[in-house]
Design an enzyme around this catalytic site. Structure first.
Site, short mmCIF file in Angstrom:
data_model
loop_
_atom_site.label_atom_id
_atom_site.label_comp_id
_atom_site.label_asym_id
_atom_site.label_seq_id
_atom_site.Cartn_x
_atom_site.Cartn_y
_atom_site.Cartn_z
N ARG A 47 21.69 -16.47 20.01
CA ARG A 47 22.42 -16.18 21.25
C ARG A 47 23.91 -16.45 21.06
NH1 ARG A 47 26.03 -18.40 24.63
NH2 ARG A 47 24.96 -20.41 24.45
N HIS A 101 27.66 -30.08 21.33
CA HIS A 101 27.76 -28.69 20.88
C HIS A 101 29.17 -28.49 20.34
CE1 HIS A 101 26.74 -24.25 21.68
NE2 HIS A 101 27.98 -24.25 21.22
N HIS A 161 32.03 -26.50 17.99
CA HIS A 161 32.52 -25.40 17.16
C HIS A 161 33.38 -26.03 16.06
CE1 HIS A 161 31.46 -21.68 19.58
NE2 HIS A 161 31.01 -22.70 20.30
N CYS A 191 33.50 -17.15 20.97
CA CYS A 191 33.39 -16.86 22.39
C CYS A 191 34.32 -15.71 22.74
CB CYS A 191 33.72 -18.10 23.22
SG CYS A 191 33.68 -17.78 25.00
N ASN A 238 30.06 -22.00 15.33
CA ASN A 238 29.47 -23.30 15.63
C ASN A 238 29.27 -24.12 14.36
OD1 ASN A 238 28.44 -23.18 18.64
ND2 ASN A 238 28.00 -21.18 17.74
#
Length: 334
Positions: free
Chosen positions: A35, A227, A229, A260, A269
């Site tokens: 995703r 999370h 990046h 993004c 990521n």
């Protein structure tokens, strides 16, 4: 500096992988490659390729795989086949297949695809909220509450994301107190876990520590995911800072895929391959077959015709057939 000395001294006094595994909590890896990893790719990835990637990730031993997003195809064309993906994948018992939901309309579509968990994603800054959601942070939280209420009523699990938790491409540095407040609101909505996202990858171990000091005032570390990046190459050092607080869940993306549409300059990521190797080095058994994971990373990178962003994937390649041999390298086991 004192923080780093404390971290290093903690691990330098541990002489065996068994002792390290006792010092570091078991880590749950939440894979976002299918995703978040693919959403910003300009080359459209057909449904069969996405499905095969998901299958390869589950075969590698990953138990949480975020598979699709039910946002408008007008805004994110790459995710336009979410329903087909969710209806096509062969589900493995014990594996979780969550999806990203922007609003009630997206939720109603996703509900037809035999989903069990959704993720909602308010922004941590006003600038990013306007670009990503076309509304203020407050209005975004109101919209997501409607989604969470309905999902919980339907028996779904709900996970929360907060984006731009340390820096925003429009607003600059973010006050961690504001992130803690949003996090608290998500738990009030019924989220079982909240993932804190450094969307543009500007975080450092220092800023992660400041963030966590505020967030743990409103919840416990076991309910928080991180999370990162890896834009500035700080992903793993930021994770180590999070582990000091008892974080047990980390988001990552196979082959370091990601980016993004509304955060120009943000790279991929934290690569799942690099994360798994790092954790094996700390004596944490992730139960993930790194050889198969590397194969999954090479599979999607080859389709995209781009080199993998995972340093571990590039370094190891196809030199090993048994992931236990890689563990020996990572943990310096003779």
């Amino acid at each position: 500096m004192r923080f780093f000395k404390k971290s290093l001294s903690k691990y330098s006094t541990i002489s065996t992988s068994r002792k390290i595994s006792q010092a570091v909590p078991d880590i749950r890896i939440y894979e976002v490659g299918p995703r978040d990893g693919l959403q910003n790719e300009s080359k459209f990835v057909p449904t069969p390729i996405k499905v095969e990637l998901i299958h390869k990730l589950s075969e590698a031993g990953i138990k949480d795989i975020e598979c699709a997003s039910f946002v408008s195809p007008k805004w994110v064309k790459q995710m336009s086949d979410g329903s087909e993906v969710m209806k096509t994948i062969k589900r493995v018992p014990g594996v979780n297949y969550p999806v990203l939901i922007p609003n009630l309309k997206g939720y109603e579509t996703a509900k037809q695809c035999n989903i069990e968990e959704i993720a909602i994603f308010p922004a941590g800054s006003e600038g990013f909220s306007q670009k990503n959601l076309n509304c203020s942070v407050e209005e975004g939280l109101k919209r997501f509450k409607l989604v969470a209420d309905q999902a919980i009523k339907d028996g779904m699990r709900v996970r929360g994301y907060v984006s731009c938790v340390v820096g925003c491409p429009y607003d600059g540095p973010i006050n961690p107190k504001g992130i803690a407040k949003i996090t608290e609101e998500l738990f009030t909505m019924g989220c079982y876990e909240v993932s804190l996202g450094d969307t543009i990858g500007v975080g450092t171990a220092g800023s992660v520590k400041k963030l966590m000091n505020e967030v743990i005032k409103v919840t416990t570390p076991d309910k928080i995911a991180l999370h990162f990046h890896d834009t500035y190459g700080q992903g793993l050092s930021n994770l180590l800072a999070g582990l000091e607080f008892g974080i047990k869940t980390v988001d990552s993306s196979v082959s370091g895929l990601g980016g993004c549409p509304y955060a120009r300059g943000a790279s991929g990521n934290l690569a799942t391959e690099d994360l798994v190797y790092f954790l094996y080095g700390l004596g944490v058994n992730t139960n993930i077959d790194l050889v198969k994971l590397i194969e999954a990373g090479r599979y999607i990178s080859n389709f995209l015709a781009k080199p993998t962003e995972s340093k571990v994937n590039r370094a190891i390649g196809d030199r090993f057939k048994n992931h236990k041999d890689i563990i020996k390298i990572a943990s310096c086991t003779l």
